[in-house]
Design a protein around this motif. Structure first.
Motif, PDB file in Angstrom:
ATOM      1  N   SER A  77       0.852  -1.192   0.000  1.00 45.51           N
ATOM      2  CA  SER A  77       0.000   0.000   0.000  1.00 45.51           C
ATOM      3  C   SER A  77       0.884   1.238   0.000  1.00 45.51           C
ATOM      4  CB  SER A  77      -0.903   0.002   1.240  1.00 45.51           C
ATOM      5  OG  SER A  77      -0.392   0.849   2.237  1.00 45.51           O
ATOM      6  N   PRO A  78       0.345   2.358  -0.467  1.00 48.04           N
ATOM      7  CA  PRO A  78       1.155   3.586  -0.461  1.00 48.04           C
ATOM      8  C   PRO A  78       1.461   4.076   0.953  1.00 48.04           C
ATOM      9  CG  PRO A  78      -0.860   3.858  -1.790  1.00 48.04           C
ATOM     10  CD  PRO A  78      -0.986   2.567  -1.045  1.00 48.04           C
ATOM     11  N   SER A 121       5.427   0.117   0.411  1.00 49.62           N
ATOM     12  CA  SER A 121       5.048   0.975  -0.717  1.00 49.62           C
ATOM     13  C   SER A 121       6.182   0.910  -1.726  1.00 49.62           C
ATOM     14  CB  SER A 121       4.878   2.413  -0.234  1.00 49.62           C
ATOM     15  OG  SER A 121       4.849   3.296  -1.338  1.00 49.62           O
ATOM     16  N   ASP A 124       6.026   6.941  -3.920  1.00 49.99           N
ATOM     17  CA  ASP A 124       5.027   7.916  -3.492  1.00 49.99           C
ATOM     18  C   ASP A 124       4.081   8.284  -4.624  1.00 49.99           C
ATOM     19  OD1 ASP A 124       6.059   7.856  -0.977  1.00 49.99           O
ATOM     20  OD2 ASP A 124       7.380   9.581  -1.271  1.00 49.99           O
ATOM     21  N   TYR A 125       3.279   7.331  -5.008  1.00 53.10           N
ATOM     22  CA  TYR A 125       2.217   7.524  -5.988  1.00 53.10           C
ATOM     23  C   TYR A 125       1.212   6.415  -5.730  1.00 53.10           C
ATOM     24  CZ  TYR A 125       5.652   4.319  -7.832  1.00 53.10           C
ATOM     25  OH  TYR A 125       6.585   3.318  -7.929  1.00 53.10           O
ATOM     26  N   VAL A 126      -0.001   6.587  -6.257  1.00 59.52           N
ATOM     27  CA  VAL A 126      -1.032   5.588  -5.987  1.00 59.52           C
ATOM     28  C   VAL A 126      -1.290   4.769  -7.249  1.00 59.52           C
ATOM     29  CG1 VAL A 126      -3.412   5.207  -5.262  1.00 59.52           C
ATOM     30  CG2 VAL A 126      -2.080   7.044  -4.227  1.00 59.52           C
TER      31      VAL A 126
END
Ligand code: ADE
Length: 246
Positions: A77-78, A121, A124-126
């Motif tokens: 998950s982020p 993660s 840093d992006y979804v």
């Protein structure tokens, strides 16, 4: 998504050779309603759907029954710690790793609390789902296992292994479009070549990822070179690398 990873390339060959085993589990197989529902509306309201805990609890229980207790259960998950070489290396020493992938808005928090031993993660992006992130983790970990990459030396020398970026590589031809090859690489002086490579790796790291130098194990020679490089403007030997859009 995962089948492509398992069929082709370095990971595909490792699977075929029996060096690694990757099981893929569909959460819908662990539902008990006619629609095979894996998500539900959030308590407290708000947009999006939340992944239900039961399919994850059942899936992990089934994996345990079949393969024993996993060493690591990582939730993708982020919100996790960003995946780096050190973690890939640590995971490569575990025999049995379970990766939990989500979709939709997020996981019911109890999946985290009850099942996950860590959270990963990949940046840093979804992403729209955790599968691609899991594929990234499987690839990065698999290639650190003995025999997966043919040339163990090339893994040992690549970026991040000693905490800095890789040095520039060249192959034939000796010239293209007016661009040559640094003379030292054609000199045959092994010691000189090694020194040039270490120095260029440090220069690149200083120019592009100075944050890595804070943790990289640097010997006295490396520190001296970095001091010498301070007199050179950053990026002087490099095309500008920038994150910013024009
Ligand atoms: N799932 C969605 N986005 C993600 C990310 N950046 N890393 C890991 N898993 C994810």
């Amino acid at each position: 998504m995962i089948q492509a990873l398992l069929r082709d390339g370095v990971v595909g060959r490792a699977v075929t050779a029996g060096l690694i085993e990757v099981g893929v589990h569909d959460l819908r197989d662990f539902t008990d309603d006619r629609h095979r529902t894996v998500d539900d509306v959030p308590y407290g309201g708000g947009p999006g759907m939340v992944l239900k805990p039961e399919p994850f609890f059942r899936a992990v229980a089934a994996i345990r029954r079949e393969n024993g207790r996993p060493d690591v259960v990582a939730l993708l998950s982020p919100q996790g710690q960003v995946f780096r070489h050190e973690r890939a290396s640590r995971l490569s020493h575990h025999a049995h790793v379970v990766l939990l992938c989500g979709r939709y808005e997020g996981f019911d928090e109890r999946i985290r609390l009850a099942l996950a031993t860590e959270e990963i993660s990949i940046g840093d992006y979804v992403l729209s789902g955790g599968e691609l992130a899991a594929a990234v983790v499987v690839d990065a970990v698999a290639r650190l296992l003995p025999g997966v990459v043919g040339d163990a030396e090339s893994v040992a020398q690549e970026s991040f292994v000693d905490g800095v970026l890789d040095y520039p590589h060249y192959t034939r031809p000796a010239e293209i479009d007016g661009l040559g090859v640094p003379e030292v690489l054609r000199s045959g002086h092994h010691g000189e070549i090694q020194r040039w490579r270490r120095r260029e790796a440090l220069r690149r790291t200083r120019d592009r990822r100075p944050d890595l130098l804070e943790h990289a194990p640097l010997d006295a020679e490396a520190r001296r070179w970095l001091n010498e490089l301070e007199d050179e403007p950053s990026g002087s030997s490099d095309r500008e690398q920038s994150d910013e859009c024009d």
